[in-house]
Design a protein around this motif. Structure first.
Motif, short mmCIF file in Angstrom:
data_model
loop_
_atom_site.label_atom_id
_atom_site.label_comp_id
_atom_site.label_asym_id
_atom_site.label_seq_id
_atom_site.Cartn_x
_atom_site.Cartn_y
_atom_site.Cartn_z
N GLU A 116 33.94 -17.35 -32.69
CA GLU A 116 34.39 -18.22 -33.77
C GLU A 116 34.70 -17.35 -34.98
N ILE A 117 35.91 -17.50 -35.53
CA ILE A 117 36.31 -16.68 -36.67
C ILE A 117 35.99 -17.42 -37.97
N PRO A 118 35.21 -16.83 -38.86
CA PRO A 118 34.87 -17.51 -40.12
C PRO A 118 36.07 -17.64 -41.04
N GLU A 119 36.04 -18.66 -41.87
CA GLU A 119 37.10 -18.87 -42.86
C GLU A 119 36.98 -17.80 -43.95
N VAL A 120 38.12 -17.38 -44.48
CA VAL A 120 38.13 -16.40 -45.57
C VAL A 120 38.85 -17.00 -46.77
N ASP A 121 38.23 -16.90 -47.95
CA ASP A 121 38.86 -17.37 -49.18
C ASP A 121 39.75 -16.25 -49.72
N PHE A 122 41.05 -16.36 -49.45
CA PHE A 122 41.97 -15.29 -49.84
C PHE A 122 42.08 -15.14 -51.36
N SER A 123 41.80 -16.22 -52.09
CA SER A 123 41.91 -16.15 -53.55
C SER A 123 40.87 -15.22 -54.15
N GLY A 124 39.85 -14.90 -53.37
CA GLY A 124 38.82 -13.99 -53.85
C GLY A 124 39.14 -12.53 -53.60
N ILE A 125 40.27 -12.26 -52.98
CA ILE A 125 40.66 -10.88 -52.67
C ILE A 125 41.58 -10.37 -53.78
N ALA A 126 41.20 -9.25 -54.39
CA ALA A 126 42.00 -8.64 -55.47
C ALA A 126 42.74 -7.42 -54.92
N LEU A 127 44.05 -7.39 -55.12
CA LEU A 127 44.88 -6.30 -54.61
C LEU A 127 45.74 -5.74 -55.74
N PRO A 407 53.82 -6.58 -34.04
CA PRO A 407 53.81 -6.09 -35.43
C PRO A 407 54.58 -6.99 -36.39
N LEU A 408 55.61 -7.69 -35.89
CA LEU A 408 56.34 -8.63 -36.73
C LEU A 408 55.42 -9.78 -37.15
N PHE A 409 54.67 -10.28 -36.18
CA PHE A 409 53.72 -11.37 -36.45
C PHE A 409 52.65 -10.90 -37.44
N GLU A 410 52.12 -9.71 -37.20
CA GLU A 410 51.06 -9.19 -38.08
C GLU A 410 51.56 -9.07 -39.51
N ASP A 411 52.77 -8.54 -39.69
CA ASP A 411 53.31 -8.38 -41.05
C ASP A 411 53.50 -9.73 -41.74
N VAL A 418 48.57 -12.21 -48.56
CA VAL A 418 48.84 -11.62 -49.87
C VAL A 418 49.28 -12.70 -50.86
N GLU A 419 50.03 -13.68 -50.38
CA GLU A 419 50.48 -14.77 -51.26
C GLU A 419 49.30 -15.53 -51.86
N GLY A 420 48.19 -15.59 -51.12
CA GLY A 420 47.03 -16.32 -51.61
C GLY A 420 46.02 -15.46 -52.35
N ALA A 421 46.26 -14.14 -52.37
CA ALA A 421 45.32 -13.22 -53.03
C ALA A 421 45.71 -13.01 -54.49
N LYS A 422 44.81 -12.37 -55.23
CA LYS A 422 45.10 -12.01 -56.62
C LYS A 422 45.76 -10.63 -56.62
N VAL A 423 47.04 -10.60 -56.93
CA VAL A 423 47.80 -9.35 -56.88
C VAL A 423 48.25 -8.96 -58.29
N THR A 424 47.90 -7.76 -58.68
CA THR A 424 48.37 -7.24 -59.97
C THR A 424 49.28 -6.04 -59.72
N GLU A 425 50.37 -5.97 -60.47
CA GLU A 425 51.32 -4.87 -60.31
C GLU A 425 50.93 -3.71 -61.22
N LYS A 426 51.12 -2.50 -60.70
CA LYS A 426 50.84 -1.29 -61.47
C LYS A 426 51.99 -0.32 -61.30
#
Length: 443
Positions: A116-127, A407-411, A418-426
């Motif tokens: 069973e794969i646990p749910e992940v809150d993507f909004s908590g991931i900072a990139l 690999p197409l599926f993975e990307d 990434v759309e659901g994560a917190k992304v900051t540009e540098k």
């Protein structure tokens, strides 16, 4: 028919499937009755062959089919009811190997189920997303490279000796055992020394010649040369040098820009800037993807099917061994034992692979036919004249199709996360991006 659980340990499952002799006999009779109207046999009209005779003639073969269908049916029903998804093909083995007609069939089934794969809150991931702009220096550097590819050749000063990279205009006549051979002569031929157009040793033999020289160049044709009558033979080429020309890079101006399909130099600079920023974006995406996978690896933990980890570790070890031993093309080599390092990497890959597959399934991520076809075409271009054969091979090979789709599926799943994560540009320099990419390769 009964299904009895015999093992329930972590992800490992075992079952005993029993198909009674009565059930099998009934299945055989049903199959024979279904086929009876179409069966012809000497002495009987079509569809009128007695069941007893049909059973004697076709019973053993139909019995085998019925056994397989019964066991497969019981297994499929069990998986549907339990919700189990086997990590690999279930192992099936007859429990009563001395089985004879009239006995019950008992089959032992074992497999490892996917966790069973646990749910992940993507909004908590900072990139962090690295951004590189194509500055004037990078564009000028690319322009310089283009100018070199569009180079011309100008006569060297009289008496100058030919160097590597120079163009020599000359006549030649090749002879083997004193006899000229077909295809071994030309007049006014232009050859860039070091280009590898001629057989090994020929171009080196022209280094140092001057306009007006007459010289013999002795070479040996390779053993695998495509003309059998010349393969492995020593040849002497009589050469008469007309000109020695040095390379001159094209002027970086509107005329050069037109050679590369741009209206003018400004237009070419714009095209180069766009292409460079696309390259930078691709490299930056690889850095962001690795950072995301690292975060996911830390964020989730679940039991992994040992069979998948062992298979992945074996594949990693095998691949790395061949990279370290490039001369060994086949698989005729000692058994390769995965190390703890291989197993650790395999655990990461299996965990992330299962996680991304689960996320993609829930998000209904799909690789479109257009995306798949484009990927195949991109790979086919690498095969030059054999691109069509590669394309046809992919069309007929399901495994190859899966290797391209994966690999197409993975990307696409990565993009979804990434759309659901917190992304900051540098914004960084090209050198900083290069260092980040090199760090990925070292890991």
């Amino acid at each position: 028919m009964t299904v009895k659980e015999t093992l329930n340990d972590g992800l490992k499952r075992g079952y005993e499937i029993t198909v009674t002799a009565a059930d099998l006999d009934g299945a055989v009779n049903d199959k024979l009755k279904e086929a009876q109207p179409e069966i012809e046999m000497k002495g009987f009209r079509k569809g009128k062959v007695p069941m007893a005779l049909l059973k004697k003639q076709f019973g053993p073969r139909v019995l085998g089919e019925a056994m397989q269908e019964a066991v497969d049916g019981a297994m499929n029903k069990h998986l549907e009811e339990s919700g189990d998804r086997p990590a690999m093909q279930p192992e099936m083995k007859m429990a009563n190997e001395d089985w004879k007609e009239g006995d019950d069939v008992v089959v032992n089934v074992s497999y490892e189920k996917l966790p069973e794969i646990p749910e992940v809150d993507f909004s908590g991931i900072a990139l962090e997303k690295l951004v590189v702009k194509a500055d004037d220096a990078a564009v000028d550097e690319a322009l310089g490279s283009l100018a070199e590819t569009a180079q011309n050749f100008e006569d060297r000063k009289k008496g100058s000796k030919a160097k590597d990279g120079d163009q020599v205009i000359f006549d030649f006549l090749g002879k083997v055992d004193g006899e000229a051979f077909e295809g071994g002569a030309a007049e006014g031929h232009a050859l860039v020394l070091g280009s590898g157009q001629f057989i090994p040793g020929f171009e080196e033999g022209l280094v140092g010649v001057k306009a007006g020289d007459e010289t013999d160049v002795t070479v040996t044709f390779p053993e695998d040369y495509n003309a059998e009558h010349l393969a492995g033979k020593e040849a002497v080429f009589e050469c008469k040098i007309h000109n020695v020309k040095e390379p001159k890079a094209a002027e970086i101006d509107d005329e050069m820009a037109k050679q590369f399909g741009a209206e003018d130099l400004a237009g070419l600079k714009g095209q180069i800037s766009e292409r460079l920023e696309e390259e930078y974006a691709g490299a930056a995406r690889a850095v962001t993807k690795r950072a995301l996978l690292d975060e996911l690896d830390k964020a989730v933990s679940f039991e992994l099917p040992p069979s998948l980890v062992d298979a992945e570790a074996g594949q990693i070890a095998h691949q790395l061994w061949h990279e370290e031993n490039p001369d060994v093309q086949g698989h005729d080599h000692p058994e390769i034992e995965p190390t703890d390092e291989h197993k650790k990497l395999a655990e990461r890959r299996v965990k992330l692979g299962l996680l991304l597959a689960e996320v993609g399934q829930k998000a209904e991520v799909q690789v479109t036919d257009a995306e798949f076809t484009q990927a195949v075409m991109n790979q086919a271009r690498q095969y030059g004249n054999q691109a069509r054969q590669f394309f046809e091979f992919v069309q007929q090979n399901q495994q190859m199709q899966q290797q391209i789709r994966a690999p197409l599926f993975e990307d696409k799943v990565v993009d979804h996360i990434v759309e659901g994560a917190k992304v900051t540009e540098k914004e960084v320099s090209k050198d900083d991006l290069q260092k980040a990419v090199e760090a990925l390769e070292e890991e």
